[in-house]
Design a protein around this motif. Sequence first.
Motif, short mmCIF file in Angstrom:
data_model
loop_
_atom_site.label_atom_id
_atom_site.label_comp_id
_atom_site.label_asym_id
_atom_site.label_seq_id
_atom_site.Cartn_x
_atom_site.Cartn_y
_atom_site.Cartn_z
N TYR A 1 0.80 -1.22 0.00
CA TYR A 1 0.00 0.00 0.00
C TYR A 1 0.84 1.27 0.00
CZ TYR A 1 -3.30 -3.61 1.15
OH TYR A 1 -4.03 -4.76 1.12
N TRP A 2 2.17 1.15 -0.14
CA TRP A 2 3.00 2.34 -0.29
C TRP A 2 2.88 2.85 -1.73
CZ3 TRP A 2 4.66 5.28 3.33
CH2 TRP A 2 5.03 4.77 4.58
N THR A 3 2.65 4.14 -1.87
CA THR A 3 2.50 4.74 -3.20
C THR A 3 3.35 6.00 -3.29
OG1 THR A 3 0.60 6.10 -2.52
CG2 THR A 3 0.13 3.90 -3.39
N ALA A 4 3.69 6.39 -4.51
CA ALA A 4 4.43 7.62 -4.76
C ALA A 4 3.98 8.18 -6.11
CB ALA A 4 5.94 7.36 -4.77
N GLN A 5 3.88 9.50 -6.20
CA GLN A 5 3.41 10.14 -7.43
C GLN A 5 4.51 10.27 -8.47
OE1 GLN A 5 1.56 13.87 -6.33
NE2 GLN A 5 -0.38 12.87 -5.79
N ARG A 6 5.72 10.54 -8.04
CA ARG A 6 6.81 10.78 -8.99
C ARG A 6 7.83 9.66 -9.00
NH1 ARG A 6 10.08 14.43 -7.72
NH2 ARG A 6 10.75 14.91 -9.84
N ALA A 7 7.42 8.49 -8.53
CA ALA A 7 8.33 7.35 -8.49
C ALA A 7 7.50 6.09 -8.38
CB ALA A 7 9.29 7.48 -7.30
N CYS A 8 8.14 4.95 -8.53
CA CYS A 8 7.44 3.68 -8.32
C CYS A 8 8.05 2.98 -7.11
CB CYS A 8 7.49 2.80 -9.56
SG CYS A 8 9.15 2.25 -10.00
N ALA B 1 14.76 -7.48 -2.07
CA ALA B 1 15.02 -8.83 -1.60
C ALA B 1 15.09 -8.91 -0.08
CB ALA B 1 16.31 -9.36 -2.23
N ASP B 2 15.40 -7.78 0.57
CA ASP B 2 15.49 -7.74 2.03
C ASP B 2 14.17 -7.33 2.67
OD1 ASP B 2 15.40 -5.14 1.15
OD2 ASP B 2 17.18 -4.47 2.23
N GLU B 3 13.07 -7.30 1.88
CA GLU B 3 11.73 -6.96 2.34
C GLU B 3 11.59 -5.50 2.74
OE1 GLU B 3 10.75 -9.73 5.42
OE2 GLU B 3 10.48 -11.39 4.02
N MET B 4 12.54 -4.67 2.30
CA MET B 4 12.45 -3.23 2.50
C MET B 4 12.01 -2.56 1.19
SD MET B 4 13.26 -2.60 5.64
CE MET B 4 14.14 -3.29 7.06
N LEU B 5 11.65 -1.28 1.28
CA LEU B 5 11.16 -0.55 0.12
C LEU B 5 12.28 -0.28 -0.88
CD1 LEU B 5 8.89 2.20 1.75
CD2 LEU B 5 8.18 0.02 0.76
N ARG B 6 11.93 -0.30 -2.15
CA ARG B 6 12.77 0.19 -3.23
C ARG B 6 11.99 1.27 -3.97
NH1 ARG B 6 15.49 -2.53 -0.60
NH2 ARG B 6 17.16 -3.97 -1.18
N VAL B 7 12.57 2.44 -4.06
CA VAL B 7 11.92 3.57 -4.73
C VAL B 7 12.74 3.90 -5.98
CG1 VAL B 7 11.27 6.00 -4.55
CG2 VAL B 7 10.98 4.48 -2.59
N THR B 8 12.09 3.82 -7.12
CA THR B 8 12.77 4.08 -8.40
C THR B 8 12.19 5.35 -9.02
OG1 THR B 8 13.07 1.71 -8.75
CG2 THR B 8 13.34 3.15 -10.66
N GLY C 1 14.99 15.07 -7.19
CA GLY C 1 14.00 15.93 -6.55
C GLY C 1 13.31 15.27 -5.38
N GLN C 2 12.22 15.86 -4.97
CA GLN C 2 11.47 15.41 -3.79
C GLN C 2 10.45 14.35 -4.19
OE1 GLN C 2 8.52 17.99 -1.47
NE2 GLN C 2 10.42 18.30 -0.32
N VAL C 3 10.38 13.29 -3.38
CA VAL C 3 9.41 12.21 -3.60
C VAL C 3 8.58 12.04 -2.34
CG1 VAL C 3 9.10 9.73 -3.99
CG2 VAL C 3 10.82 10.99 -5.30
N GLU C 4 7.27 12.09 -2.50
CA GLU C 4 6.35 11.90 -1.39
C GLU C 4 5.83 10.46 -1.41
OE1 GLU C 4 5.48 14.02 0.95
OE2 GLU C 4 6.33 15.90 0.19
N LEU C 5 6.10 9.73 -0.33
CA LEU C 5 5.57 8.38 -0.17
C LEU C 5 4.40 8.44 0.80
CD1 LEU C 5 8.80 6.21 0.23
CD2 LEU C 5 7.42 6.53 -1.81
N ALA C 6 3.35 7.69 0.50
CA ALA C 6 2.17 7.67 1.36
C ALA C 6 1.62 6.25 1.42
CB ALA C 6 1.10 8.63 0.85
#
Length: 537
Positions: A486-493, A498-505, A510-515
């Motif tokens: 359920y993590w989402t981002a407008q300017r990234a995916c 593999a370590d069960e942590m988030l990957r933001v691409t 610039g600034q990325v808002e995760l929600a």
Amino acid sequence: MLVRRPWTLRREATLVGGLAGSLSAVILWLGPPGNDLAAHVYQRTLFLQHGFVLWNNFWYAGRYSFVTYSVLYYPLAGLVGIKILALASIATAALAFAMILEREWGPSARASSLSFAVVWAATAMSAAFPFALGAALALLALWALQHGRRGRFAMLALLTLAASPLAFVILTLLLAGIGVARYETPSRLVLPSVVVASAGLMEIVLFRVFPGGGRFPFSIVELIPALVFCILGAAATWRVERARPLLCFFVVYCAACIVAFAVPSQVGENIARVRFAALPIAVLALSLRLWRPLWLALPALLLAASWNVTPLAASFSHSRQETDSKRAYWQPAIGYLRAHLSPSYRVETVDTVGHWAAVYLPEARIPLARGWYRQDDFPQNRLLYGKVAAHAYTAWLRRLGVGYVVLTDARPDYSARAEAALLRSGRSGFAPVWRDAHVTIYAVPGAVPLVTGPKAAHVERLGDTTMTLALGGPGSYRVAVRYSPYWTAQRACVTEGADEMLRVTTATAGQVELAFKVGAGRALETLVGSDPDACGR
């Protein structure tokens, strides 16, 4: 034959409930805080401040909040208070227990009802309050079913699940035992079976939609007493016709304990919570066989009493040794961390028997590598429960983005003894950067921030369900927050590493808002196991 009038039964049950309520009030207001109280204080505060949020970034590098633990307890605790709700739960459970036993077994059950009032009141020492609420609702459900109030039973069974999934599991085992004992009247078993199956399916769906992955440990040392209790209980009720429902429960419960031991889950050792009522159950079983023969009755009673009282005595002993339960104890350390901790790092507090760091630091908006739910420690924090090597410990801290470690002079939790010993020995290589009379804070050498990647990056703001990242260029970045679909981002995916942590691409700097946002479509995809490629590869 003297027939006991309903009002007489209700009066005696009310007196039993009053006894349990009076004893629990003494413990709640005059006794030391229970082991689990810190968790409930923090979760209640979280609910009052932020409402029914489904995620919390300030415990365990991120975890689901409320939804898979208790959706009913914290709103009620927020409304009436923790102690009032605990007292009402304990007194209600004692009253319902007495009514059920009196209706089923008559005066033979009176000693069991009285012993239940005493030992159940003592559960206040453990502060297992969501379970206490769930147990009260489960007993009310059984009482309703006993009187043929099927609609009321269904409602109370669902409320039991909402208050405590563990209490619902134990209610299911009780109903299974009763069902096996009353198999000759299958028509009476249809409604309870449908209600339990439907509620169980709802809980499975919930855990599927909000997958946690944690498990509660269950050691062989804890399994053996549970099996002994079941074996002695079965022996005491064998060939005692009036005790057939108890015999069937002992058999069903024994099988459930073996399954909980063999199959890792969030239930685990929690299945042994039946021990909180082991003494009254044993008293009931032995009363129905007229306490004969004594060579069986006395050892069975003593062993049940020991199994019942041991965890409560341990909770009382640990709570009396708490020195860190006051906010003033933590305030100087919080002041230092607020002045020096960057949003790009979190803090590890060496856990204490009271777990109060899990209250005061997150309230001060300081994110923790741990919190206070044992099932959230396994398997990700398992290394803390054994001998801790300095290099493995440092690597664990770096993986979680920990910048500072907080060590106190309070008695450590059993999961933190090796960690505390390592820091005090000096073998960790960590340098103390601040200390007062009670707390020492260490800087983690070579600390790794929460966000790492191909370019410079940092966290600008960390909220309960949001994060603001500043990324220095395009590429894939690791964020040391546990993945949820359920993590989402407008300017990234956002994807899972593999370590069960988030990957933001991201394609740009610039600034990325995760929600954290739960939508119906994504929930359905998670339920059926669909994982769309957020990065379009």
